[in-house]
Scaffold this active site. Structure first.
Site, PDB file in Angstrom:
ATOM      1  CB  CYS A 229      -0.956   0.006   1.187  1.00 51.32           C
ATOM      2  SG  CYS A 229      -0.183   0.316   2.785  1.00 51.32           S
ATOM      3  CG  ASP A 230       0.679   6.089  -0.511  1.00 48.91           C
ATOM      4  OD1 ASP A 230       1.484   6.021  -1.446  1.00 48.91           O
ATOM      5  OD2 ASP A 230       0.368   7.160   0.040  1.00 48.91           O
TER       6      ASP A 230
END
Length: 599
Positions: free
Chosen positions: A393-394
């Site tokens: 994820c980010d």
């Protein structure tokens, strides 16, 4: 659904830049929290003032945190050499600065990493054997010195001027009560998974500078306020339909108390008009915070109500809770209106869910599943090279960690021990063979750019996706497709019928199972009842049960009786259960021989 390569989009580039900024802050959130707690507790106006301990505040703010940020920034570009040079170079912007040099560190760290990387590309291959260490040490030291001097005379003045300009700009926006309008841009950007880029890449550095002067900053609350998200999820709890309504309570708990804001993004993507509810809630909350003149001592990460209260200055708790409540109420009201006004969304969602359920039932009734409906062997063999699964994820922390935990549990229960499941930030992905990357659909393009050789799967929601079951089924199926050289032991008894010769180890069997694929009464229920009568007449004690295909314990203690059509689907799901294939569930010529060997 597997991801296909596509051209770089503007959104992907923006996300990449935002990730680079937040990627330098996220690993250092613990240091920022430590500074915030020391400030909140031991400063002159804190809970327990202590002049001696308070001496930590300025050195941590001015030296420790910028050094950590530059170190991480250099490491992102060029591993440990970049990290060390980044830490050296940032001293040039720290020394003599009148403001905390977070922005300077975010410039000097990556610049130093890039510089030493290019330097090595030019000269490292030309170094004679035996001189590697002296080259590595002196090249890093000399380049670090040059960059530090560059920082003193060039970067320091520019960043100082820029920081002062931005601080004055923020103060001006606050003074004219226009800060709430920032949420008009922040809330839609969050849904595009730019929340970490905005919060940690922009607002946190500016907030720390403001908090260092005034003791608190409302900027820490612009992105981390859980009010807009909880309001939208509450609207789904009361006015949603289908799976969205059913999953909303769990999502609300995780979002509000766990601080994982990404969990409500799919709900907005499901109905894009709900972004107006998020904007309204964000504007309402920020307006309330500003009206009450409140803020946080340091960054609250993740954006949990617990973390926010821990970072709340003494005497500001009611003000903070009021702002969160206003944001939740406003977003709830707007979201409720949108959901109530749009009848089509729920109907279509329920219809689609029922269609998927019907297709699954049809596939299962034919002894297959949606995973292998077209070509089971071809689908399964796509997974034969998978040696490691990574959720990306980010930030590589909240939502991906929870997704990895869910799949790790499923893999463990399936008896798959040779495929580790971990999580990381997209920026730290490394291309390698045998890698399966699972990421959110919005971030799929960037993950593909980082790891073109890996297998990729995109999901809408890390916390709830049917694709996890597909992954597990395919990994388990590999064991069934792979050739086996297992020999029949003396403990196993050979039974033969029209379906062929079968080997059953009756010594470990303590339960006979018939399986069904839904909740309807069918042939499995009738077969269970009839076989129980046979067991009773034969004075046997082995229990006989009718269970769902997903409810079995994967153990050799279970002897499962299935038809030839259902056998393939069962073997895809389970590795250790013993299987007896019959031509007729209700009455097969093998049942008398089977009864003779049961306890």
């Amino acid at each position: 659904m597997e991801i296909k390569k596509s051209k770089n989009s503007l959104k992907s580039k923006v996300q990449k830049l935002g990730t680079s900024l937040s990627g330098m802050i996220m690993p250092n959130i613990a240091a920022i929290i430590a500074w915030g707690l020391i400030t909140a507790v031991f400063m002159a106006a804190g809970w327990f003032p202590n002049k001696h301990i308070a001496e930590l505040i300025n050195p941590m703010l001015n030296y420790m945190i910028p050094l950590l940020i530059a170190y991480v920034g250099g490491r992102m570009v060029y591993e440990e050499r970049g990290a060390v040079v980044g830490a050296i170079a940032v001293m040039g912007v720290i020394v003599g600065s009148s403001v905390p040099m977070f922005l300077g560190a975010m410039i000097m760290g990556p610049l130093a990493g890039w510089s030493i990387k290019k330097f090595d590309q030019l000269f490292q291959d030309k170094i004679k054997s035996g001189f590697e260490m002296i080259y590595n040490n002196f090249s890093s030291g000399i380049l670090g010195m040059v960059l530090a001097i560059f920082g003193v005379f060039v970067v320091n003045p520019l960043v100082t001027a820029g920081s002062n300009f931005m601080s004055k700009g923020v103060d001006w926006i606050i003074s004219i009560h226009m800060l709430p309008l920032a949420n008009v841009f922040i809330e839609p950007a969050k849904v595009l998974f730019l929340n970490n880029a905005i919060g940690n890449g922009i607002l946190v550095p500016l907030g720390i500078q403001q908090a260092a002067v005034s003791g608190k900053s409302v900027l820490f609350l612009l992105e981390s306020n859980p009010g807009p998200g909880i309001g939208i999820l509450l609207a789904f709890i009361f006015f949603g339909k289908g799976t969205a309504k059913a999953s909303a309570p769990g999502a609300a708990l995780i979002q509000f108390f766990g601080g994982i804001h990404e969990i409500y993004f799919p709900y907005i993507l499901m109905k894009p008009a709900l972004v107006f509810a998020a904007i309204a809630g964000g504007v309402g909350g920020t307006f309330t915070f500003q009206l009450l003149n409140t803020g946080l001592k340091a960054a609250a990460s993740p954006g949990s109500i617990i973390a926010i209260l821990l970072m709340t200055p003494k005497g500001n708790y009611l003000k903070i809770l009021t702002g969160v409540l206003v944001a939740a109420i406003v977003s709830f009201v707007v979201a409720a209106i949108i959901l109530k006004a749009d009848k089509s969304m729920a109907d279509e969602e329920d219809l689609e869910a029922r269609q998927r359920q019907m297709n699954e039932m049809k596939a299962e009734s034919k002894g297959t599943s949606l995973v292998n409906a077209q070509n089971a062997t071809e689908q399964v063999k796509k997974f034969e090279d998978v040696k490691k699964i990574i959720f990306a994820c980010d930030a590589g922390m909240g939502s991906s960690a929870m997704g990895a935990s869910l799949l790790r549990d499923k893999v463990k229960k399936a008896g798959i021990t040779n495929v580790p499941v971990t999580n990381t930030a997209i920026s730290r992905l490394k291309d390698e063979n045998g890698l399966l990357v699972i990421t959110q659909a919005e971030l799929a393009e960037r993950a593909l750019q980082k790891t073109p050789s890996a297998m990729h799967i995109a999901v809408d929601n890390f916390l709830s996706s049917p694709k996890y079951d597909e992954v597990v089924l395919n990994l388990k199926a590999l064991k069934q497709i792979a050739p086996s050289d297992t020999q029949v032991t003396d403990d196993k008894i050979i039974l033969a019928n029209k379906s062929g010769v079968q080997n059953i180890d009756f010594k470990v069997v303590n339960e006979v199972d018939f399986i069904h694929h839904d909740q309807r009464i069918g042939s499995a229920t009738m077969a269970t009842s009839m076989f129980k009568d046979r067991i009773k007449k034969a004075a046997k004690k082995t229990p006989v049960k009718n269970v769902g295909i997903d409810e079995l314990e994967d153990s050799e203690k279970h002897l499962v009786i299935v038809t030839e059509e259902a056998e393939k689907n069962l073997r895809l799901r389970y590795t250790n259960v013993q299987i007896l294939v019959v031509s007729n569930l209700l009455d097969d010529d093998m049942y008398d021989s089977l009864l003779a060997h049961l306890n």
